[in-house]
Write an enzyme that holds these catalytic residues in place. Structure first.
Site, short mmCIF file in Angstrom:
data_model
loop_
_atom_site.label_atom_id
_atom_site.label_comp_id
_atom_site.label_asym_id
_atom_site.label_seq_id
_atom_site.Cartn_x
_atom_site.Cartn_y
_atom_site.Cartn_z
N LEU A 1 0.94 -1.49 -0.14
CA LEU A 1 0.00 -0.21 0.11
C LEU A 1 0.92 1.35 0.13
CD1 LEU A 1 -2.75 -1.18 2.51
CD2 LEU A 1 -2.85 -1.34 0.06
N GLY B 1 1.98 -9.09 6.06
CA GLY B 1 2.37 -8.47 7.26
C GLY B 1 2.37 -6.82 6.99
N GLY B 2 2.13 -6.08 8.16
CA GLY B 2 2.08 -4.72 7.91
C GLY B 2 0.98 -4.56 6.75
N ASP B 3 1.59 -3.65 5.61
CA ASP B 3 0.58 -3.20 4.64
C ASP B 3 0.95 -4.08 3.44
OD1 ASP B 3 3.05 -1.76 4.31
OD2 ASP B 3 2.15 -0.07 3.57
N GLU B 4 1.55 -5.25 3.47
CA GLU B 4 1.85 -5.95 2.44
C GLU B 4 0.81 -7.25 2.30
OE1 GLU B 4 6.35 -6.59 2.12
OE2 GLU B 4 6.03 -6.06 4.27
#
Length: 169
Positions: A40, A80-83
């Site tokens: 993102l 994970g995170g925005d992945e």
């Protein structure tokens, strides 16, 4: 719970690896597989300005949009995170993968309404193909990551296909 992301309900990295290993059996039988790595754009700014609870709701909304646009044979996971990663199986040509990438970028660029905030972000995507870019999950993921890195360098909000020159560089 061991196979799904608690926030989005999507498969997690563990299930992703199992899914990708299984799906890599298809290209060996003459089918094409595309691995999309999606990151993102501007997500950190959302967390920094509106807070992590809004960021979490945004991740859930993105996951919903991605899930709704895929076919039953495709798998979207949160790494994970925005992945995120999408395993697209049984495609006839790279055009099928680039078409999906364009649709995903358009879906992510459309404004999100979350708790009274209109949030506009983007997405960048790197795509690698099996069998030509590799038949090993780690190799294919590396290639898709390199293509994603190129997409980010090229201005974000775009997709890039892996090319061998990216690995050489």
């Amino acid at each position: 719970l061991a196979y799904h992301d608690a926030l989005t309900g999507l498969p997690n990295r563990v299930l992703f690896r199992e899914t990708l290993d299984h799906a890599l059996g298809f290209p060996r039988r003459g089918h094409l597989l595309a691995l999309h790595c999606l990151d993102l754009d501007q997500f950190k700014a959302v967390n920094d300005t509106l807070g992590h609870p809004i960021g979490d709701r945004l991740l859930q909304a993105v996951a919903g949009r991605l899930r709704d646009t895929l076919q039953d044979t495709d798998t979207v996971v949160r790494l994970g995170g925005d992945e995120f990663a999408i395993v697209q199986t049984g495609i006839a040509s790279p055009i099928d993968a680039t078409g999906l990438a364009r649709r995903m970028i358009e879906l992510i660029e459309a404004p999100f309404e979350i708790e009274g905030h209109q949030i506009v972000i983007g997405g960048s995507i790197g795509i690698a193909f099996a069998p030509q870019d590799g038949l090993d999950a780690d190799q294919l993921l590396k290639c898709a990551d390199l293509a994603l890195y190129r997409a980010k360098l090229d201005g974000r909000g775009v997709y890039r296909l892996f090319h061998a020159e990216m690995d050489a560089a």
